[in-house]
Design an enzyme around this catalytic site. Structure first.
Site, mmCIF file in Angstrom:
data_model
loop_
_atom_site.group_PDB
_atom_site.id
_atom_site.type_symbol
_atom_site.label_atom_id
_atom_site.label_comp_id
_atom_site.label_asym_id
_atom_site.label_seq_id
_atom_site.Cartn_x
_atom_site.Cartn_y
_atom_site.Cartn_z
ATOM 1 N N GLU A 173 12.851 2.674 13.819
ATOM 2 C CA GLU A 173 11.905 3.726 13.415
ATOM 3 C C GLU A 173 10.737 3.673 14.392
ATOM 4 O O GLU A 173 10.872 3.100 15.466
ATOM 5 C CB GLU A 173 11.459 3.512 11.963
ATOM 6 C CG GLU A 173 10.820 2.155 11.722
ATOM 7 C CD GLU A 173 10.412 1.935 10.273
ATOM 8 O OE1 GLU A 173 10.150 2.917 9.562
ATOM 9 O OE2 GLU A 173 10.331 0.766 9.862
ATOM 10 N N ARG A 177 7.835 3.799 -4.998
ATOM 11 C CA ARG A 177 7.947 2.891 -3.850
ATOM 12 C C ARG A 177 6.934 1.757 -3.961
ATOM 13 O O ARG A 177 7.239 0.609 -3.627
ATOM 14 C CB ARG A 177 7.767 3.666 -2.541
ATOM 15 C CG ARG A 177 8.067 2.801 -1.328
ATOM 16 C CD ARG A 177 8.054 3.600 -0.042
ATOM 17 N NE ARG A 177 6.750 4.203 0.206
ATOM 18 C CZ ARG A 177 6.464 4.967 1.244
ATOM 19 N NH1 ARG A 177 7.417 5.231 2.143
ATOM 20 N NH2 ARG A 177 5.266 5.471 1.415
ATOM 21 N N TYR A 230 0.826 -1.202 0.000
ATOM 22 C CA TYR A 230 0.000 0.000 0.000
ATOM 23 C C TYR A 230 0.862 1.254 0.000
ATOM 24 O O TYR A 230 2.081 1.192 0.185
ATOM 25 C CB TYR A 230 -0.944 0.007 1.208
ATOM 26 C CG TYR A 230 -0.261 0.293 2.529
ATOM 27 C CD1 TYR A 230 0.538 -0.657 3.143
ATOM 28 C CD2 TYR A 230 -0.394 1.536 3.146
ATOM 29 C CE1 TYR A 230 1.173 -0.393 4.340
ATOM 30 C CE2 TYR A 230 0.239 1.815 4.353
ATOM 31 C CZ TYR A 230 1.023 0.840 4.937
ATOM 32 O OH TYR A 230 1.664 1.103 6.123
ATOM 33 N N LYS A 272 6.495 -1.913 1.905
ATOM 34 C CA LYS A 272 5.303 -1.336 2.540
ATOM 35 C C LYS A 272 4.138 -2.306 2.341
ATOM 36 O O LYS A 272 3.259 -2.092 1.507
ATOM 37 C CB LYS A 272 5.018 0.054 1.950
ATOM 38 C CG LYS A 272 4.188 0.930 2.894
ATOM 39 C CD LYS A 272 4.253 2.385 2.480
ATOM 40 C CE LYS A 272 3.305 3.246 3.297
ATOM 41 N NZ LYS A 272 3.783 3.518 4.655
#
Lengths: 298, 298
Positions: B188, B62, B43, B156
């Site tokens: 992160e 991406r 996504y 992702k």
């Protein structure tokens, strides 16, 4: 050496969705179901033999354990779970096959943290005929791949992309399964548990956070020990695979399956070994006992 | 310090599903979509300002990178992606908000390995109004949690259960975000990238397989360097967090956000620091430049 696949859904199939049996062709979910957006859900797969779902209590207990660990409430109690599964099996006339049941955190506008307020979980389940594949008894091929999954694979969640990719890579290389290795340690396979025989002793990874606690694994462990086989829940290493006398895997839908080739090389003599045969017989006896118990119950 | 949430879907919302704009209330997917069963999908989330989706080319690149890594083909070329996003934004009258777009490996009878034969991917997208939260500029609280995710979080994917659990735990403890630590190294946050200031230098984890390569992270990195700020893509440790002069996070929907408390303790002086302010201004200038570019284009 065939590749496992759920049989095509047939016309007339009936599935379970949020409390109701509905036609498979009519079953739909919301695209903002958290199962679809986040993989925020858990599941179980049960084996059906002679029209009876096996070891259903163990599957229900594991479902509840997975749910509790991700703070999800299962909207079925044990009786409701058993009733749902039996109704699905009966409605679809499944004699030999499987039941799949998934629970997600329901439908809510997309946001990582849990929905606030009362959001009912989504429950989806189906029962499918899938006759056993007799060719598996002759043994299957496996490949060794890195275990790239998260740190709680003991929870049976639908975050299965690493398993999907490993399974696909195994198939691409002509193998039935992928044996996964994390930090040099053999954990399990992409959708089954793995066992090694060395010096007459059977080894399998302990049931900690690094493997799925297979119901068939637990049944096999107990049955093999009762049959006098020396089974140890001790992790073994990737390097041990190359010296193994025998390897086998266990899964709900396939039972005990010999692994006779690994990365293209024969395991031991390249045919199913004697200890695997003993374990397989012990497992089949446990299944027969479960079937007798279920028949007496009904 | 509020908790980020997508605003409730409004009556009349229009979403994109497999090539068509449909009413949100009508949008449904099949329960055997591999997104729902396996988290087998990817996504993107884009920021919308002044009715314009920002950095759409970087998001498309991406998306394609994630898709290629899991051997999924995106059924939209770059122009189709841009057109879809703009149509969604226009159809929903979004001025300030976000666009979400998800691609999964489509619908097939459940089996781990990829479906055989031609199975069209599922594409679902929505655009929502979500005004910026001005309180974020005053800084947010964070908690430190173990990073329990898989080994390819640079992709992702919708395998987001670990992120969901970390985000929920942060909220339970009154924090906006969870700072994740793997083997002592700060990676992160649960849905943003994290940065540390020490000795006037800004540090953030390199864009390898252990973090998501945030588009806002990349824009911020470039903008800060152009502004003469010393930014280094070097990992830092959990122990460094306690000595940090400043901490901040970056995300598509929130931009640059100061972190002023961590596990209940103040970061530095407990208020947004001067370097974070410089970085934030540099980021906002990059956004302004992007908006000018988009206005000139149209």
């Amino acid at each position: 050496v065939g590749v496992h696949a759920v049989t095509q859904s047939e016309a007339g199939e009936v599935v379970y969705l949020n409390g109701q049996l509905v036609a498979r062709s009519e079953a739909r979910i919301d695209p903002e179901d958290r199962g679809f957006l986040f993989g925020d859900g858990i599941y179980e797969v049960l084996e059906v033999q002679a029209g009876l779902p096996l070891f259903a209590q163990a599957h229900y207990e594991r479902l509840v354990r997975s749910a509790q660990a991700i703070q999800l409430s299962v909207p079925l109690d044990k009786d409701g779970f058993l009733r749902t599964i039996r109704e699905l099996v009966a409605a679809n006339g499944v004699e030999e096959g499987l039941v799949y049941l998934q629970v997600t955190r329901g439908v809510a506008p997309r946001s990582h943290a849990f929905p606030q307020g009362e959001v009912p979980p989504t429950v989806f389940a189906f029962a499918r005929s899938q006759p056993p594949d007799p060719s598996l008894a002759q043994g299957v091929a496996a490949v060794v791949l890195p275990d790239q999954r998260w740190y709680r694979v003991d929870l049976k969640t639908v975050n299965l992309l690493p398993n999907v990719l490993a399974s696909q890579e195994a198939r691409r290389r002509g193998a039935y399964e992928a044996i996964l290795v994390r930090d040099g340690v053999v954990t399990e396979c992409s959708h089954s548990n793995v066992w090694m025989v060395r010096g007459g002793v059977v080894y399998t990874h302990p049931a900690d956070t690094w493997i799925l606690h297979g119901v068939t694994r637990a049944v096999t462990l107990q049955a093999a020990r009762q049959a006098g086989i020396d089974v140890r829940e001790e992790a073994f290493l990737e390097v041990d695979l190359w010296e193994a006398q025998e390897l086998f895997l266990t899964s709900t839908t396939a039972g005990v399956v010999p692994i006779v080739r690994i990365n293209g090389r024969p395991v031991g003599t390249g045919v199913p070994g004697p200890v695997t045969g003993q374990v397989s017989r012990a497992y089949r006896q446990a299944v027969e006992a479960e079937l007798r118990r279920l028949r007496e119950e009904s």
